[in-house]
Design an enzyme around this catalytic site. Structure first.
Site, PDB file in Angstrom:
ATOM      1  N   GLU A   1       3.893   6.857   3.430  1.00 50.21           N
ATOM      2  CA  GLU A   1       2.986   7.072   4.172  1.00 50.21           C
ATOM      3  C   GLU A   1       1.965   8.157   3.885  1.00 50.21           C
ATOM      4  O   GLU A   1       2.406   9.316   3.558  1.00 50.21           O
ATOM      5  CB  GLU A   1       3.624   7.708   5.722  1.00 50.21           C
TER       6      GLU A   1
ATOM      7  N   HIS B   1       0.578  -3.839   7.311  1.00 47.67           N
ATOM      8  CA  HIS B   1      -0.180  -4.336   8.442  1.00 47.67           C
ATOM      9  C   HIS B   1      -1.448  -5.605   8.238  1.00 47.67           C
ATOM     10  O   HIS B   1      -1.125  -6.051   7.235  1.00 47.67           O
ATOM     11  CB  HIS B   1      -0.825  -3.167   9.452  1.00 47.67           C
TER      12      HIS B   1
ATOM     13  N   HIS C   1       1.531   2.760   3.860  1.00 46.67           N
ATOM     14  CA  HIS C   1       1.021   2.952   5.268  1.00 46.67           C
ATOM     15  C   HIS C   1       0.551   4.308   5.550  1.00 46.67           C
ATOM     16  O   HIS C   1       0.472   5.130   4.753  1.00 46.67           O
ATOM     17  CB  HIS C   1       2.361   2.845   6.016  1.00 46.67           C
TER      18      HIS C   1
ATOM     19  N   GLU D   1      -5.332   2.041  10.608  1.00 46.85           N
ATOM     20  CA  GLU D   1      -4.454   2.036   9.503  1.00 46.85           C
ATOM     21  C   GLU D   1      -4.575   0.657   8.595  1.00 46.85           C
ATOM     22  O   GLU D   1      -4.519   1.028   7.161  1.00 46.85           O
ATOM     23  CB  GLU D   1      -2.911   1.973  10.000  1.00 46.85           C
TER      24      GLU D   1
END
Ligand SMILES: [Zn+2]
Length: 506
Positions: free
Chosen positions: A468, A333, A400, A347
């Site tokens: 993640e 992102h 992430h 995040e």
């Protein structure tokens, strides 16, 4: 909606929206071509069909006050009269026309060519002049990257162009009540006014936003030429752009952070760290630049005698000598895309923080690192892959943080495999090494290594994974991810997993 599905749909929609985008682009382009053809046919009748033999004496509508100046420009074939025997002194001058006329005055290369502006294509009559005037730093585009060739030139813009084109520096202070000292064009207007090229209006004003007429243009350029001893026009010097930026580092004291390679065909080097600053030069693909400092997404670089700011998006780490251990770290992102948010965590911020520490751990271990971003901006998904591949990375790790129901917790790492290629096998092991380190270090639930077709790990020829590091939506995971301790744990685990992978591979 879980982050997982959000990511998934983002990635699948991507191809779809591209097609839609292309279709609407095609329609817009057809419309644009239509209106462009119309505009060109009108222009070629009205403006660009000059009779060069027409002299100021035979043109019917030239005011006495400007006869001498206009005549000079007509003699020098810088400006022309119209086929109907008029000059139309009150007609406005477009940015394209002004550039062409300045280009003729300076004898610039007018070979039609590609320019750095999306709205100036190589088939436009002044594309050569626009390209060469840009290169010499005489003209710059708008802050959105466009040139807007058909926009009318204002008196302020013309002051800037003329002061740059003829390298005119103000000596004395001239003041106009309608030109503020801190305005962008103050210096240029002051320069040309104190050089006697423009004295403003009889009422003492300059009217910077007034449209520039053909008559005014002719007077300004004719005077500028005379100032410079008729046709001996000075080339704008290299370090021309005024050192108005106090933040610009002193050359002698410049440290070199690292060396990087340019990945753009034509990369603008600017005076300051944003596209609002003037262009001072250009770099091209393969140029190895020295990076002296970083400001946000901009790097102050030098290449030979050329110094200035470039966007780091177009720079990649210089490939290490004989060591092929170069990993791309991709903080997920960024910029307009915050990713998931929960429990006071965002995040894009968490993963950037962790990724920068991953970078530092790896560099300390002698592994080269290519970062897809090092600050809060959004590289496209394909852009991230491109940065990694151009940086000669041999592995890709996207970082992430997860979001789902508050009960979901733990660490998971994705790789993509459709068959059993070497890349896919390596991707699996890269995922496994990272995940094994990560769930232990984070003291979290191990959700395992999973096969998924995320675009950033699918659309690449590199062994690639997406990890993640916990759920922002889970109270326990979030509590840990808020602490510096666990962020460091996560970073170290990812770095060690990457080192495990290289040890396994080699
Ligand atoms: Zn994400």
């Amino acid at each position: 909606m879980s982050h997982f599905y959000k990511c998934q749909s983002e990635r699948e929609d991507y191809g779809q929206s591209k097609i839609l985008f292309r279709r609407s682009m095609r329609i817009t382009m057809l419309k644009k071509i239509g209106s462009l053809l119309f505009a060109l046919s009108v222009l070629s009748l009205v403006i660009f069909h000059p009779i060069q033999e027409v002299s100021a004496e035979t043109l019917s509508d030239i005011p006495d006050r400007s006869k001498e100046n206009i005549n000079l420009l007509i003699e020098k074939e810088i400006i022309f009269g119209y086929t109907d025997g008029t000059f139309k002194p009150k007609n406005p001058v477009s940015r394209q026309e002004a550039t062409a006329m300045i280009g003729r005055a300076l004898n610039l290369d007018n070979t039609k060519q590609k320019t750095t502006f999306p709205d100036v294509t190589s088939d436009m009559y002044a594309s050569g002049y626009i390209a060469s005037a840009t290169e010499k730093g005489i003209i710059t585009g708008h802050s959105d990257g466009s040139f807007r060739p058909n926009e009318t030139v204002t008196r302020a813009q013309m002051a800037i162009i003329i002061s740059r084109a003829f390298d005119i520096k103000g000596e004395t202070k001239k003041s106009f009540p309608d030109v503020a000292n801190d305005s962008l064009y103050y210096e240029a207007i002051n320069s040309i006014a104190s050089a006697g090229i423009s004295v403003g209006y009889p009422d003492g004003t300059f009217k910077p936003y007034n449209k520039l007429t053909r008559e005014e243009f002719s007077i300004l350029v004719a005077k500028a030429i005379s100032e410079n001893g008729d046709y001996v026009v000075q080339e704008p010097s290299e370090e021309k752009p005024e050192p108005q930026e106090p933040e610009e580092p002193k050359d002698e004291t410049l440290d070199v952070l690292d060396e990087r390679i340019v990945t753009a065909d034509s990369l603008n080097v600017r005076q300051g760290p944003s596209i609002d600053y003037d262009i001072v030069g250009k770099l091209t693909t393969g140029n190895a630049v020295k990076v002296h400092k970083l400001e946000g997404d901009w790097a102050y670089v030098s290449y030979g005698g050329l110094k200035g700011y470039v966007h780091t998006y177009y720079l990649v780490a210089k490939p290490g000598e004989a060591t092929p251990q170069t990993v791309a770290i991709d903080p997920g992102h960024g910029g307009k895309d915050p990713g998931a948010s929960a429990n006071g965590l965002v995040e894009k911020e968490v993963v950037l923080d962790v990724s920068l520490m991953v970078r530092d751990y790896l560099k300390d271990s002698g592994i080269n690192v290519v970062m897809t971003r090092q600050s809060d901006w959004y590289p496209s998904l394909d852009g991230r892959v491109a940065i990694a591949q151009k940086g000669k990375a041999d592995a890709f790790v996207s970082v992430h943080a997860n979001a789902f129901m508050s009960s979901a917790t733990g660490v998971e790492t994705f790789y993509y495999a459709a068959g059993m290629t070497d890349r896919e096998r390596k991707s699996y092991y890269l995922a496994k090494f990272i995940n094994d380190r990560l769930y232990k270090a984070m003291d979290m639930n191990n959700r395992g290594v999973k096969n998924a077709g995320y675009r950033v790990i699918k659309a690449t020829t590199l062994p690639s994974v997406l990890t993640e590091i916990g759920f922002l939506t889970n109270d326990n995971d979030a509590r840990k991810l808020k602490t510096q301790h666990y962020r460091e744990e996560a970073a170290q685990a990812i770095a060690l997993g990457i080192i495990d992978y290289y040890n396994w591979r080699d």
